[in-house]
Design a protein around this motif. Structure first.
Motif, PDB file in Angstrom:
ATOM      1  N   SER A   1       0.837  -1.203   0.000  1.00 35.74           N
ATOM      2  CA  SER A   1       0.000   0.000   0.000  1.00 35.74           C
ATOM      3  C   SER A   1       0.869   1.249   0.000  1.00 35.74           C
ATOM      4  CB  SER A   1      -0.913   0.009   1.230  1.00 35.74           C
ATOM      5  OG  SER A   1      -1.885  -1.001   1.097  1.00 35.74           O
TER       6      SER A   1
ATOM      7  N   GLY B   1       2.055   1.866  -3.545  1.00 40.71           N
ATOM      8  CA  GLY B   1       0.951   2.344  -4.377  1.00 40.71           C
ATOM      9  C   GLY B   1       0.621   3.791  -4.055  1.00 40.71           C
ATOM     10  N   ALA B   2       0.594   4.126  -2.770  1.00 43.19           N
ATOM     11  CA  ALA B   2       0.288   5.497  -2.358  1.00 43.19           C
ATOM     12  C   ALA B   2       1.399   6.450  -2.795  1.00 43.19           C
ATOM     13  CB  ALA B   2       0.093   5.559  -0.846  1.00 43.19           C
TER      14      ALA B   2
ATOM     15  N   GLY C   1       0.725   7.347  -6.217  1.00 40.38           N
ATOM     16  CA  GLY C   1      -0.361   8.330  -6.272  1.00 40.38           C
ATOM     17  C   GLY C   1       0.143   9.734  -5.948  1.00 40.38           C
ATOM     18  N   LEU C   2       0.971   9.833  -4.914  1.00 38.37           N
ATOM     19  CA  LEU C   2       1.535  11.137  -4.536  1.00 38.37           C
ATOM     20  C   LEU C   2       2.402  11.693  -5.663  1.00 38.37           C
ATOM     21  CD1 LEU C   2       2.325  10.247  -0.850  1.00 38.37           C
ATOM     22  CD2 LEU C   2       1.118  12.322  -1.530  1.00 38.37           C
TER      23      LEU C   2
ATOM     24  N   LYS D   1       0.747  13.422  -8.457  1.00 39.02           N
ATOM     25  CA  LYS D   1       0.273  14.778  -8.148  1.00 39.02           C
ATOM     26  C   LYS D   1       1.434  15.759  -7.981  1.00 39.02           C
ATOM     27  CE  LYS D   1      -4.327  14.419  -7.362  1.00 39.02           C
ATOM     28  NZ  LYS D   1      -5.354  15.391  -7.736  1.00 39.02           N
TER      29      LYS D   1
ATOM     30  N   PHE E   1       4.353  15.294  -6.139  1.00 38.07           N
ATOM     31  CA  PHE E   1       5.288  15.096  -5.022  1.00 38.07           C
ATOM     32  C   PHE E   1       6.459  14.219  -5.466  1.00 38.07           C
ATOM     33  CE2 PHE E   1       1.610  16.401  -2.474  1.00 38.07           C
ATOM     34  CZ  PHE E   1       2.239  17.286  -1.604  1.00 38.07           C
TER      35      PHE E   1
ATOM     36  N   HIS F   1       5.459   1.339 -14.821  1.00 40.01           N
ATOM     37  CA  HIS F   1       4.596   1.436 -16.012  1.00 40.01           C
ATOM     38  C   HIS F   1       3.999   2.845 -16.128  1.00 40.01           C
ATOM     39  CE1 HIS F   1       1.647   0.562 -19.057  1.00 40.01           C
ATOM     40  NE2 HIS F   1       0.657   0.861 -18.237  1.00 40.01           N
ATOM     41  N   MET F   2       3.672   3.435 -14.968  1.00 42.86           N
ATOM     42  CA  MET F   2       3.111   4.794 -14.972  1.00 42.86           C
ATOM     43  C   MET F   2       4.212   5.848 -15.094  1.00 42.86           C
ATOM     44  SD  MET F   2      -0.158   4.252 -14.739  1.00 42.86           S
ATOM     45  CE  MET F   2      -0.648   5.963 -14.583  1.00 42.86           C
TER      46      MET F   2
ATOM     47  N   ASP G   1     -10.915  13.229  -8.444  1.00 47.68           N
ATOM     48  CA  ASP G   1     -10.098  12.194  -9.073  1.00 47.68           C
ATOM     49  C   ASP G   1     -10.933  10.923  -9.047  1.00 47.68           C
ATOM     50  OD1 ASP G   1      -7.656  13.718  -9.232  1.00 47.68           O
ATOM     51  OD2 ASP G   1      -7.481  13.473  -7.063  1.00 47.68           O
TER      52      ASP G   1
ATOM     53  N   HIS H   1      -4.103   3.838 -18.858  1.00 46.77           N
ATOM     54  CA  HIS H   1      -4.217   5.275 -18.592  1.00 46.77           C
ATOM     55  C   HIS H   1      -3.970   6.125 -19.834  1.00 46.77           C
ATOM     56  CE1 HIS H   1       0.137   4.716 -18.184  1.00 46.77           C
ATOM     57  NE2 HIS H   1       0.282   6.011 -18.288  1.00 46.77           N
TER      58      HIS H   1
ATOM     59  N   PRO I   1      -6.351   8.104 -14.151  1.00 41.51           N
ATOM     60  CA  PRO I   1      -5.079   8.387 -13.484  1.00 41.51           C
ATOM     61  C   PRO I   1      -4.173   7.170 -13.332  1.00 41.51           C
ATOM     62  CG  PRO I   1      -6.901   8.511 -11.902  1.00 41.51           C
ATOM     63  CD  PRO I   1      -7.495   8.115 -13.229  1.00 41.51           C
ATOM     64  N   LEU I   2      -4.714   5.957 -13.494  1.00 38.20           N
ATOM     65  CA  LEU I   2      -3.889   4.765 -13.237  1.00 38.20           C
ATOM     66  C   LEU I   2      -4.329   3.617 -14.127  1.00 38.20           C
ATOM     67  CD1 LEU I   2      -1.778   3.304 -11.311  1.00 38.20           C
ATOM     68  CD2 LEU I   2      -3.739   2.648  -9.908  1.00 38.20           C
ATOM     69  N   SER I   3      -3.347   2.962 -14.742  1.00 34.26           N
ATOM     70  CA  SER I   3      -3.633   1.711 -15.431  1.00 34.26           C
ATOM     71  C   SER I   3      -3.876   0.642 -14.382  1.00 34.26           C
ATOM     72  CB  SER I   3      -2.441   1.290 -16.295  1.00 34.26           C
ATOM     73  OG  SER I   3      -2.272   2.152 -17.385  1.00 34.26           O
TER      74      SER I   3
ATOM     75  N   PRO J   1      -4.747   1.808  -2.765  1.00 33.57           N
ATOM     76  CA  PRO J   1      -3.505   2.453  -2.280  1.00 33.57           C
ATOM     77  C   PRO J   1      -3.119   3.686  -3.101  1.00 33.57           C
ATOM     78  CG  PRO J   1      -3.220   0.076  -2.367  1.00 33.57           C
ATOM     79  CD  PRO J   1      -4.545   0.367  -3.007  1.00 33.57           C
ATOM     80  N   PHE J   2      -3.240   3.595  -4.412  1.00 32.64           N
ATOM     81  CA  PHE J   2      -2.906   4.742  -5.270  1.00 32.64           C
ATOM     82  C   PHE J   2      -3.833   5.918  -4.940  1.00 32.64           C
ATOM     83  CE2 PHE J   2      -2.712   7.256  -9.187  1.00 32.64           C
ATOM     84  CZ  PHE J   2      -1.394   7.119  -9.601  1.00 32.64           C
TER      85      PHE J   2
ATOM     86  N   ILE K   1      -5.193   6.535  -2.150  1.00 34.90           N
ATOM     87  CA  ILE K   1      -4.765   7.114  -0.874  1.00 34.90           C
ATOM     88  C   ILE K   1      -3.656   8.140  -1.111  1.00 34.90           C
ATOM     89  CG2 ILE K   1      -3.444   6.522   1.225  1.00 34.90           C
ATOM     90  CD1 ILE K   1      -5.390   4.223   1.621  1.00 34.90           C
ATOM     91  N   GLY K   2      -2.754   7.812  -2.029  1.00 33.31           N
ATOM     92  CA  GLY K   2      -1.706   8.782  -2.389  1.00 33.31           C
ATOM     93  C   GLY K   2      -2.314  10.060  -2.947  1.00 33.31           C
ATOM     94  N   LEU K   3      -3.313   9.926  -3.802  1.00 32.05           N
ATOM     95  CA  LEU K   3      -3.977  11.111  -4.369  1.00 32.05           C
ATOM     96  C   LEU K   3      -4.675  11.916  -3.267  1.00 32.05           C
ATOM     97  CD1 LEU K   3      -5.665   9.626  -7.598  1.00 32.05           C
ATOM     98  CD2 LEU K   3      -3.441  10.754  -7.405  1.00 32.05           C
TER      99      LEU K   3
ATOM    100  N   ILE L   1      -4.016  11.960  -0.007  1.00 31.00           N
ATOM    101  CA  ILE L   1      -3.025  12.625   0.863  1.00 31.00           C
ATOM    102  C   ILE L   1      -2.511  13.883   0.156  1.00 31.00           C
ATOM    103  CG2 ILE L   1      -0.732  12.441   1.951  1.00 31.00           C
ATOM    104  CD1 ILE L   1      -1.258   9.461   2.377  1.00 31.00           C
ATOM    105  N   SER L   2      -2.260  13.737  -1.136  1.00 30.70           N
ATOM    106  CA  SER L   2      -1.766  14.874  -1.916  1.00 30.70           C
ATOM    107  C   SER L   2      -2.790  16.016  -1.919  1.00 30.70           C
ATOM    108  CB  SER L   2      -1.475  14.401  -3.341  1.00 30.70           C
ATOM    109  OG  SER L   2      -1.178  15.496  -4.142  1.00 30.70           O
ATOM    110  N   ASN L   3      -4.049  15.706  -2.177  1.00 35.25           N
ATOM    111  CA  ASN L   3      -5.090  16.749  -2.182  1.00 35.25           C
ATOM    112  C   ASN L   3      -5.185  17.434  -0.824  1.00 35.25           C
ATOM    113  OD1 ASN L   3      -5.770  16.351  -4.841  1.00 35.25           O
ATOM    114  ND2 ASN L   3      -7.394  14.884  -4.397  1.00 35.25           N
TER     115      ASN L   3
ATOM    116  N   HIS M   1      -2.245  19.736  -0.406  1.00 37.19           N
ATOM    117  CA  HIS M   1      -2.409  20.934  -1.240  1.00 37.19           C
ATOM    118  C   HIS M   1      -3.642  21.748  -0.858  1.00 37.19           C
ATOM    119  CE1 HIS M   1       0.155  18.848  -4.523  1.00 37.19           C
ATOM    120  NE2 HIS M   1       0.882  19.776  -3.938  1.00 37.19           N
TER     121      HIS M   1
ATOM    122  N   GLN N   1     -10.762  18.901  -3.992  1.00 40.02           N
ATOM    123  CA  GLN N   1     -11.022  17.698  -4.786  1.00 40.02           C
ATOM    124  C   GLN N   1     -11.188  16.481  -3.904  1.00 40.02           C
ATOM    125  OE1 GLN N   1      -7.435  18.169  -7.300  1.00 40.02           O
ATOM    126  NE2 GLN N   1      -8.647  17.064  -8.816  1.00 40.02           N
TER     127      GLN N   1
END
Lengths: 302, 271
Positions: free
Chosen positions: A51, A54-55, A58-59, A62, A64, A89-90, B63, B105, B112-114, B123-124, B126-128, B130-132, B135, B139
């Protein structure tokens, strides 16, 4: 080495608030200062590497710049699919900081031996690998990592490596060299370089090979095929299959150099021990390296 | 969301869902690809979430992630109905196409993610989120997962992580159709009761009919003081009677005759 990396990162993070240090609940005594001085840029995710990775992706999507810190196997093998799919891949700007290169955590046992990571990580798309030998190389590598967008992986020793590359010259960014007097080059990566330097120091000046230390794998593609040594010996604290020497061998497949490789043949053994003990056991300690160089010297003078 | 803008979303999302159902059926017919049942299950959720997203100003757009990547045809069909897909739908699963069988994607900037391997979206997300939060953005992050993804360890790791990080800007929608790859979820790996599990982890939980557009829109528009999980009860194969609640339609693709029957049912329902 880990301290100089995290402290260097702290200084950079003070200037760039998009830098985040994310830990999987590890780094006692190493990450504390960062956590105290920049609490908003520090995150202890807990013990959930999949996790966490993955997070981090995600960060990074955006804007980071997350540095994901843990002991070797955990931010790699435990979450290899997240690295492959979500980060590589991303093509996202995530830096993985893997502690305990090779047998740095020797006595901790196989779960903590980081000896297959280069094979697994180097094949992933868009990934850049960094493997400094000492604190000097850490200092050189860090700004280049920060300047490069995309997935990155840095393999660090535990600490106490000293300054092995003090007398080395930069060949190209990411590769440094100490010239010898024979037609042999010993190429190594990471802190096993200390064994190479000890072995070479034990030789008379006219019998010393050139030593090449690689801290940045992206530099290999252009540099290695230009080498013209008759004999090349690679040394790594890693499995031979798919490892550092294997990459060098691929790059020299059209060359006249004869390549010998030292590394771990197979990890069938169940033993643990200090890093030095395990290096000796797997014949990547200085004595074994010295023997190999002497044999090659003999072969060339025959 | 005001009554006026809500009705604007709902009148559009119903059209989008109806069109997307037919497109997804056609795509799986032509490509002989799997997962039509999963697409029909999630299309109403996708239609509402993406219609709402694209009717508000860009700064406040959510998102949106589809973690159940095997419902790619459903996602592509919804985005196409909203004119948001970069590639023509008839290239789906064709040689050289970027519209492959799991979410890519590159198909649209709205993705935002394949995905395709289960348990990656949350999990991805959650990253978005946390970022929002960092910032100070308004969103929200909406991630749609299949109930099968509740088998994955990362889902439960993330179920711990989201409340710990006070992600009240995160909405997890579970497409609860009760069927996973080889059988019914409760016979494969029992999930029930889901709501108390997540509530005990520190989530707010809302249970809705996952085909009721008004309920979906209401759910994603709610303010929540904790991460919000919407358990959307759905029917696998929804809208095509002979596909509904059938494990076989996780794999089969419709013949031309079946396509005609399906289209007739969808047209009838949208009258």
């Amino acid at each position: 080495m880990r301290n100089s990396f995290v402290n260097g990162l702290l200084e950079e993070a003070k200037k760039d608030e998009s830098i985040l240090l994310i830990t999987g609940d590890l780094g006692y005594g190493v990450i504390d200062r960062f956590a105290q001085e920049l609490p908003k840029q520090f995150l202890n995710f807990g013990i959930n590497e999949q996790s966490m990775m993955g997070a981090a992706a995600g960060l990074a999507s955006k804007g980071f710049k997350p540095f994901v810190y843990s002991i070797g196997n955990f931010p790699t093998f435990r979450c290899l699919e997240q690295i492959r799919n979500d980060v590589c891949h991303m093509n996202l700007n995530v830096s993985i900081v893997a502690l305990g290169a090779g047998f740095s955590y020797g006595t901790a046992g196989y779960s903590h031996h980081l000896v297959e990571d280069i094979s697994a990580i180097s094949v992933l798309p868009n990934m850049s690998l960094y493997s400094p030998a000492d604190t000097l190389e850490v200092t050189n590598v860090l700004p280049r990592m920060l300047a490069k967008a995309g997935p990155k992986y840095i393999r660090l020793g535990k600490g106490g490596e000293g300054q092995i590359t003090e007398k080395f010259q930069e060949a190209v960014p990411g590769i440094s060299i100490m010239s010898g007097s024979t037609d042999i080059a010993v190429i190594s990566t990471g802190n096993v370089l200390s064994e190479v330097v000890t072995a070479v120091d034990a030789l008379a000046a006219e019998l010393r090979p050139t030593i090449i230390s690689v801290s940045e794998f992206d530099a290999l593609v252009d540099y290695i095929p230009t080498l013209r040594y008759r004999r090349i010996l690679t040394v790594e604290e890693h499995l031979l299959r798919g490892g550092f020497g294997s990459i060098i061998l691929e790059l020299l497949s059209q060359s006249k150099s004869v390549v010998y490789r030292k590394g771990i043949h197979s990890l069938s053994s169940q033993i643990s021990g200090s890093q030095q003990y395990l290096r000796n056991h797997y014949e990547i300690g200085f004595e074994s390296i010295l023997n190999s160089i002497q044999e090659i010297n003999k072969e060339l003078s025959a | 969301m005001t009554g006026n803008s809500a009705s604007k979303v709902l009148s559009k999302s119903l059209q989008v869902a109806s069109k997307a159902r037919k497109s997804a059926l056609e795509m799986t017919n032509q490509s002989k690809a799997s997962h039509i049942g999963s697409c029909l299950s999630v299309i109403d959720l996708l239609a509402v979430v993406f219609t709402q997203k694209n009717l508000v100003s860009s700064a406040s757009r959510n998102d949106v992630l589809l973690s159940k990547g095997h419902a790619a045809a459903g996602l592509y069909a919804v985005l196409d109905a909203l004119n948001l897909l970069l590639q023509p739908l008839d290239t789906y699963c064709k040689d050289g196409s970027q519209l492959y069988g799991h979410v890519n994607h590159h198909a649209s900037p709205q993705i935002p993610l394949s995905t395709g391997s289960l348990g990656h979206g949350l999990p991805f997300a959650i990253g978005l989120a946390i970022s929002n939060k960092k910032h100070k953005s308004q969103q929200k992050t909406i991630v749609i997962i299949s109930d099968g993804e509740l088998n994955e360890g990362t889902t439960w790791e993330s179920a711990l992580v989201a409340p710990q990080n006070k992600l009240s800007n995160l909405i997890l929608i579970i497409d609860r159709n009760g069927i996973q790859s080889l059988g019914f979820t409760e016979e494969t790996l029992r999930l029930n009761p889901i709501a108390p599990k997540l509530e005990s982890f520190g989530w707010n939980v809302l249970e809705i009919d996952g085909h009721d557009h008004e309920k979906i829109l209401d759910g994603i528009s709610r303010e929540s003081d904790k991460p919000l999980c919407i358990i959307a009860t759905t029917v696998k194969g929804k809208g095509v009677s002979f596909m509904e609640n059938s494990i076989a339609w996780h794999y089969k693709s419709p013949t031309l005759e079946e396509l005609d029957l399906a289209f007739a049912e969808i047209d009838e329902a949208s009258k």
